[in-house]
Design a protein around this motif. Structure first.
Motif, PDB file in Angstrom:
ATOM      1  N   ALA A  72       0.830  -1.206   0.000  1.00 61.61           N
ATOM      2  CA  ALA A  72       0.000   0.000   0.000  1.00 61.61           C
ATOM      3  C   ALA A  72       0.869   1.262   0.000  1.00 61.61           C
ATOM      4  CB  ALA A  72      -0.928  -0.003   1.208  1.00 61.61           C
ATOM      5  N   ASP A  84      -1.407   3.998  -1.545  1.00 62.55           N
ATOM      6  CA  ASP A  84      -2.836   3.682  -1.407  1.00 62.55           C
ATOM      7  C   ASP A  84      -3.222   3.770   0.072  1.00 62.55           C
ATOM      8  OD1 ASP A  84      -5.353   2.659  -1.345  1.00 62.55           O
ATOM      9  OD2 ASP A  84      -4.908   0.828  -2.450  1.00 62.55           O
ATOM     10  N   PRO A  85      -3.766   4.908   0.523  1.00 65.51           N
ATOM     11  CA  PRO A  85      -4.072   5.068   1.952  1.00 65.51           C
ATOM     12  C   PRO A  85      -5.182   4.141   2.434  1.00 65.51           C
ATOM     13  CG  PRO A  85      -4.908   6.933   0.683  1.00 65.51           C
ATOM     14  CD  PRO A  85      -4.082   6.122  -0.250  1.00 65.51           C
ATOM     15  N   ASP A  86      -6.137   3.817   1.587  1.00 67.52           N
ATOM     16  CA  ASP A  86      -7.248   2.956   2.008  1.00 67.52           C
ATOM     17  C   ASP A  86      -6.765   1.555   2.355  1.00 67.52           C
ATOM     18  OD1 ASP A  86      -9.029   5.035   1.650  1.00 67.52           O
ATOM     19  OD2 ASP A  86      -9.452   4.506  -0.437  1.00 67.52           O
ATOM     20  N   THR A  87      -5.919   0.999   1.488  1.00 70.93           N
ATOM     21  CA  THR A  87      -5.388  -0.342   1.755  1.00 70.93           C
ATOM     22  C   THR A  87      -4.475  -0.331   2.981  1.00 70.93           C
ATOM     23  OG1 THR A  87      -5.491  -0.852  -0.609  1.00 70.93           O
ATOM     24  CG2 THR A  87      -4.115  -2.275   0.763  1.00 70.93           C
ATOM     25  N   LEU A 136      -4.718   1.644   5.579  1.00 71.17           N
ATOM     26  CA  LEU A 136      -5.579   1.728   6.766  1.00 71.17           C
ATOM     27  C   LEU A 136      -6.211   0.381   7.069  1.00 71.17           C
ATOM     28  CD1 LEU A 136      -6.884   3.471   8.937  1.00 71.17           C
ATOM     29  CD2 LEU A 136      -8.681   4.038   7.292  1.00 71.17           C
ATOM     30  N   ARG A 137      -6.600  -0.348   6.015  1.00 67.26           N
ATOM     31  CA  ARG A 137      -7.192  -1.675   6.211  1.00 67.26           C
ATOM     32  C   ARG A 137      -6.180  -2.631   6.837  1.00 67.26           C
ATOM     33  NH1 ARG A 137      -9.224  -1.753   1.656  1.00 67.26           N
ATOM     34  NH2 ARG A 137      -7.868  -3.164   0.486  1.00 67.26           N
ATOM     35  N   LEU A 145      -0.515   7.693   7.071  1.00 69.99           N
ATOM     36  CA  LEU A 145      -0.887   6.935   5.878  1.00 69.99           C
ATOM     37  C   LEU A 145      -0.191   7.514   4.651  1.00 69.99           C
ATOM     38  CD1 LEU A 145      -4.727   6.588   6.525  1.00 69.99           C
ATOM     39  CD2 LEU A 145      -2.938   4.890   6.944  1.00 69.99           C
ATOM     40  N   GLY A 193      -2.240   9.858  -1.370  1.00 67.08           N
ATOM     41  CA  GLY A 193      -2.931   9.263  -2.515  1.00 67.08           C
ATOM     42  C   GLY A 193      -2.224   9.573  -3.815  1.00 67.08           C
TER      43      GLY A 193
END
Length: 319
Positions: free
Chosen positions: A238, A243-246, A248-249, A272, A275
């Motif tokens: 990530a 990729d901040p969403d991945t 964070l997941r 994070l 983007g």
């Protein structure tokens, strides 16, 4: 205050003072008896809530024990003073007396008692003065390393690592975690090394050093279990992909949430990745016009004039 206990303490102090007096037939003070009376007086004063008098009696008992080179008993008196500091909320004085107790225990040849005294003192001050607790744990770690007690050293090193993370001292935390990993290697605690590798990766990312995070995973990832490997691979990928969403997941993985409190909180503090910039095909609302060089207008006008002249010449030729 309990006046009966305070009066009892005063009487014990008078007995102690008698033991310290000399005479023609008594050339040397009876330090052992005096110390015993002073410690009993300290207990009476403490029950009577006269904490200053209790501390003074313990300090006098320490002097008596030192005259008899009874280092162990003197150290225990200092530990009692630490408890009085706790009860009176004088936590800033804890460091002085705890260190004196530890030094006397070592002088007596009891490093385990020295480390235990420092550990207890750290627990007294950790909530309000974590920086002081850090120094106690670091001291206890050094004592354990001198004694070559790997198990105790791992315990204190773990406490050092957690407090450093809590204080956001990430550079020192990374060093402490590597040291803790090394100690676990000596004990062949590979499962613990895997969990520490996860923490070390997060600490390196908190430092903003993605290269060091990837290096930590390559070096210790073979000690991680399948879930830890999958999470770290997702997290590092990530960051590569911004990729901040991945990311964070990955940081919200259940096993990270169930780690020590300091490390679970660290996962929330890791910055994070930024983007990816918008692609050329994306239309951005209210965006400014693309930059055009002034020379381009001149060349375009010249090209337009040339094209018009060519067209006129062609039309004239046809006529």
């Amino acid at each position: 205050m309990n006046t009966a206990k305070i009066e009892e303490g005063r009487e014990l102090v008078r007995q102690a003072e008698k033991c310290l007096k000399t005479s023609l037939l008594k050339w040397r003070p009876e330090y052992d008896l005096a110390a015993d009376y002073y410690t009993k007086a300290a207990t009476a004063f403490r029950i009577g809530k006269s904490y200053d008098q209790s501390r003074d009696c313990l300090l006098k008992a320490v002097d008596c024990y030192k005259h008899n080179t009874a280092w162990f008993h003197a150290a225990r008196c200092y530990e009692q003073i630490v408890l009085i500091c706790k009860e009176t909320n004088n936590l800033l004085q804890v460091e002085e007396y705890a260190n004196k107790a530890a030094n006397l225990y070592q002088q007596h040849g009891s490093p385990e008692s020295a480390a235990a005294a420092l550990d207890k003192a750290a627990k007294v001050v950790e909530q309000k003065h974590p920086d002081m607790a850090l120094r106690f744990y670091q001291h206890a770690l050094e004592v354990s390393m001198i004694e070559d007690s790997s198990r105790s050293a791992i315990e204190y090193c773990s406490k050092v690592s957690r407090i450093l993370v809590k204080l956001r001292m990430y550079d020192q935390a990374a060093d402490a975690l590597r040291r803790e990993i090394g100690l676990n290697q000596q004990c062949e605690s590979y499962g613990q090394i895997g969990r520490l590798a996860v923490v070390l990766v997060m600490v390196q990312l908190a430092r903003g050093d993605q290269v060091a995070a990837e290096k930590a995973f390559k070096e210790w990832g073979n000690c991680c279990d399948a879930q830890e490997v999958q999470t770290l691979e997702m997290l590092l990928q990530a960051y590569d992909d911004e990729d901040p969403d991945t990311a964070l997941r990955a940081l919200s993985s259940p096993f990270i949430k169930h780690m020590d409190v300091e490390y679970a909180l660290l996962a929330r503090e890791v910055p994070l990745p930024q983007g990816m910039p918008a692609s050329k095909a994306d239309v951005i609302k209210n965006a400014t016009a693309s930059y055009t060089s002034p020379n381009a207008d001149v060349s375009q006008s010249e090209d337009g004039a040339g094209d018009a002249a060519d067209e006129e010449e062609e039309e004239g030729g046809l006529c």
